[in-house]
Write an enzyme that holds these catalytic residues in place. Structure first.
Site, PDB file in Angstrom:
ATOM      1  N   TYR A  91       0.873  -1.183   0.000  1.00 36.66           N
ATOM      2  CA  TYR A  91       0.000   0.000   0.000  1.00 36.66           C
ATOM      3  C   TYR A  91       0.912   1.236   0.000  1.00 36.66           C
ATOM      4  CZ  TYR A  91      -3.690   3.013   2.043  1.00 36.66           C
ATOM      5  OH  TYR A  91      -4.565   4.020   2.308  1.00 36.66           O
ATOM      6  N   LYS A 164      -6.201  -0.861  -2.177  1.00 35.50           N
ATOM      7  CA  LYS A 164      -7.187  -0.546  -1.128  1.00 35.50           C
ATOM      8  C   LYS A 164      -7.966  -1.807  -0.763  1.00 35.50           C
ATOM      9  CE  LYS A 164      -6.720   3.993  -0.544  1.00 35.50           C
ATOM     10  NZ  LYS A 164      -6.699   4.769   0.694  1.00 35.50           N
ATOM     11  N   ASP A 236      -9.738   8.352  -4.956  1.00 32.18           N
ATOM     12  CA  ASP A 236      -8.810   9.175  -5.740  1.00 32.18           C
ATOM     13  C   ASP A 236      -9.416   9.753  -7.023  1.00 32.18           C
ATOM     14  OD1 ASP A 236      -7.077   8.771  -3.678  1.00 32.18           O
ATOM     15  OD2 ASP A 236      -5.658   7.530  -4.756  1.00 32.18           O
ATOM     16  N   ASP A 259     -11.564   9.366   0.342  1.00 29.77           N
ATOM     17  CA  ASP A 259     -10.747  10.567   0.531  1.00 29.77           C
ATOM     18  C   ASP A 259     -11.499  11.640   1.309  1.00 29.77           C
ATOM     19  OD1 ASP A 259      -8.308   9.814  -1.086  1.00 29.77           O
ATOM     20  OD2 ASP A 259      -9.948   9.399  -2.472  1.00 29.77           O
ATOM     21  N   GLY A 293      -8.841  20.835  -0.240  1.00 26.67           N
ATOM     22  CA  GLY A 293      -9.395  20.091  -1.370  1.00 26.67           C
ATOM     23  C   GLY A 293     -10.310  18.984  -0.880  1.00 26.67           C
ATOM     24  N   THR A 294     -10.292  17.859  -1.598  1.00 24.13           N
ATOM     25  CA  THR A 294     -11.167  16.733  -1.269  1.00 24.13           C
ATOM     26  C   THR A 294     -10.966  16.294   0.188  1.00 24.13           C
ATOM     27  OG1 THR A 294     -10.956  16.043  -3.565  1.00 24.13           O
ATOM     28  CG2 THR A 294     -11.807  14.413  -2.023  1.00 24.13           C
ATOM     29  N   ASN A 448      -3.975   7.652   8.426  1.00 27.31           N
ATOM     30  CA  ASN A 448      -4.240   7.276   7.039  1.00 27.31           C
ATOM     31  C   ASN A 448      -5.599   6.600   7.041  1.00 27.31           C
ATOM     32  OD1 ASN A 448      -4.276   5.527   4.577  1.00 27.31           O
ATOM     33  ND2 ASN A 448      -2.261   6.439   4.303  1.00 27.31           N
TER      34      ASN A 448
END
Ligand SMILES: NC(=O)c1ccc[n+]([C@@H]2O[C@H](COP(=O)([O-])OP(=O)(O)OC[C@H]3O[C@@H](n4cnc5c(N)ncnc54)[C@H](O)[C@@H]3O)[C@@H](O)[C@H]2O)c1
Ligand SMILES: O=C(O)C[C@H](O)C(=O)O
Ligand SMILES: [Mn+2]
Length: 541
Positions: A91, A164, A236, A259, A293-294, A448
């Protein structure tokens, strides 16, 4: 193909040298394997020794992918034994290198579905072919417009869908035969790929607007028709599409944007972990999000909603946030605001020097945040000067440089502890080793989304939830507390990856319970723990 070879070539059924003599006889494998029968323990030991002989991360990953591609059971058996060591290899961060080198290292299609934006009429056939009759319950789809922080990688991004899903199985125990990675090839605006004769995707610029969203619509529709019990996980996508897609489908189908939501949950869990250590209140904090952002806006939304749940007036809660993006501090009249940024902007009249708040340092000086989170893709942006300024006004500054992969992190954990005399409460996006500062060994939490999405998704699936809503997501954010002892010197704000399988199960049960409590679970599902345990797959022959 010979019947025996068909089995040896099927990663969901293959056991390689571990097929017993009786199985070999029964399955047409006689003569196709060396005579000695190995146990799974022996296979794992032999593979791990080979793994250890490789030095470069990308070579290690290559070897593990070979095992994954040929024998899923062995792969996950090994991964369970070496979870902390394998996570950064299969990953993030090594997956970023593998995406960048996808065309040169291409070996196998990895049982993914490859969808071509130019042929929406083929979606159903492509999905059906990739599923090959399997009972698909979990899909991770990417169009790779925003892979981690490394940008647009076109069809190469399929590795993130595969990676993932590997983490889903290793962490939560979804049956690897029930998952389907999907790559949507919508073109790419990455000139390097367009110019590369090896590139394996469509050599055309990205499709945007109506044609793009019609394709997504058709894709979602076909997924619903073919795999009605599945969770559709988006990964993503670009800043301009991720939130739009989530908003459009989240009340209609069982879907999740990692995300936005996964990152929001893990960041909130990390900040709550930090509060446990500092004994401060969340409602006393001032938040600065660098890179709105996202991910940055997903985090702001989660923190905001938690403040409100803790009883804060919504207008007051919004005023605790300062968003900094390329333009500097975001004001209500800043050009180019996204719809998600708008509600969290500031008024210029709040500042005597509003016109000068165009860089991070000036903003930190002006607003004295106590929590600073980086999702900007700007390496080193949390400079010594910025961090010292922040630490001058906060007893235990919470600092999370979350940009991935390693080369894009806003700061290193060791520097943050040094610049704050060990006072900073740190979490990073990629794994960080223990940091020794003064007399203390500081454990660094990994904020994460991989620490949370497997439990969230698996819990929703186990409960056969109709949707994945904000209540279930909030429950997940609280499920990680109580695992780390906050009074241990140098305690981490989040639990260690070593315990990923344990706490993913806890998260899954919490999420399933929330679905049951809200009347959103499938018919007859009343016991969250039982539902999760029943669905858990184990790597054994
Ligand atoms: N740790 C995690 O779990 C996790 C999860 C998701 C994303 N991320 C990381 O966060 C980063 C951003 O991902 P995203 O999906 O939000 O991407 P995004 O493109 O949606 O957002 C990035 C934002 O940073 C802004 N930005 C760019 N340059 C800047 C600068 N010089 N100063 C301030 N802001 C700047 C962009 O304008 C954009 O708004 C990536 O590196 C990604 O790996 C980490
Ligand atoms: O993939 C990761 O490591 C986390 C996150 O989803 C990201 O996009 O950076
Ligand atoms: Mn991601």
């Amino acid at each position: 193909m010979r019947k025996g070879m068909q089995i040896l070539n099927d990663p969901f059924k293959n056991k390689g040298t571990a097929f017993t003599m009786a199985e070999r006889r029964e399955l047409g494998l006689l003569g196709l394997l060396p005579t000695h029968v190995r146990t799974i323990e022996e296979q794992a030991a032999e593979t791990y020794a080979l793994y250890q002989s490789k030095t470069a991360g990308i070579e290690k990953r290559h070897l593990l992918m070979e095992i994954f591609n040929t024998n899923r059971t062995l792969f996950f058996y090994l991964m369970k034994q070496h979870i902390t060591e394998f996570m950064p290899v299969v990953y993030d961060p090594v997956i970023a290198e593998s995406i960048e080198q996808y065309d040169e290292r291409y070996l196998r299609p990895q049982d993914a579905a490859y969808l071509d934006v130019n042929h929406p009429e083929d979606i159903e056939e492509e999905l059906r072919a990739a599923a090959d009759g399997r009972d698909i319950r979990l899909i991770v789809v990417t169009d790779a417009e925003g892979i981690l922080g490394i940008g647009d990688w076109g069809v190469n991004g399929v590795d993130i869908s595969v990676g993932k899903l590997m983490v889903y199985t290793a962490a939560a125990g979804i049956d690897p035969a029930q998952v389907l990675p999907v790559s949507i090839d919508a073109g790419t605006d990455n000139q390097q790929l367009l110019d590369d004769p090896n590139y394996l995707g469509n050599r055309q610029h990205r499709i945007h607007g109506e044609r793009y969203f019609a394709f997504i619509d058709r894709f979602v529709d076909r997924v619903e028709a073919l795999f009605p019990k599945s969770l559709l996980h988006f990964e993503d996508f670009g800043r301009g599409t991720a939130a739009k897609i989530l908003d459009k489908y989240q009340e209609r189908i069982l879907t999740f944007n990692d995300d936005i939501q996964g990152t929001g949950i893990i960041a909130l869990a990390g900040v709550l972990g930090a509060m446990n250590i500092s004994k401060e209140k969340l409602t006393d904090q001032t938040f600065l999000t660098f890179g709105a952002g996202t991910a940055g806006m997903g985090i702001a939304k989660m923190l905001y909603e938690e403040l409100v749940r803790q009883g804060m007036d919504p207008a007051e809660a919004k005023r605790r946030f300062y968003l900094v993006d390329k333009q500097g501090l975001l004001f209500e009249d800043t050009p180019g605001l996204t719809p998600k940024q708008q509600p969290f902007t500031r008024r210029r009249a709040e500042f005597a020097n509003a016109g000068q708040l165009t860089d991070l340092l000036s903003v930190v000086k002006a607003v004295h945040p106590t929590v600073m989170i980086g999702t900007s893709t700007q390496p080193g942006a949390f400079t010594e000067e910025v961090v010292r300024e922040l630490a001058a006004h906060a007893k235990r500054p919470v600092i999370f440089p979350l940009s991935n992969p390693t080369k894009l992190a806003e700061a290193k954990a060791a520097d943050l502890l040094k610049w704050t005399d060990g006072r900073a409460l740190v979490a990073t996006g990629i794994p960080a080793g223990t940091v020794n500062y003064g007399d203390v060994d500081y454990q660094i939490g990994q904020a994460n989304n991989a620490l949370i999405y497997p439990g969230v998704g698996f819990g929703a699936l186990a409960a056969q939830a109709k949707v994945l809503n904000d209540e279930m997501i909030a429950a997940a954010a609280h499920a990680l507390s109580g695992i780390v002892d906050p009074d241990q010197p140098g305690a981490a704000v989040l639990p260690p990856v070593e315990k990923l399988a344990d706490f993913s199960k806890r998260v899954a049960i919490t999420v399933a319970q929330s679905a049951i409590d809200q009347g959103l679970a499938g018919k007859g599902i009343t016991d969250a723990q039982q539902a999760v345990e029943q669905m858990t797959w184990e790597a054994k022959y």
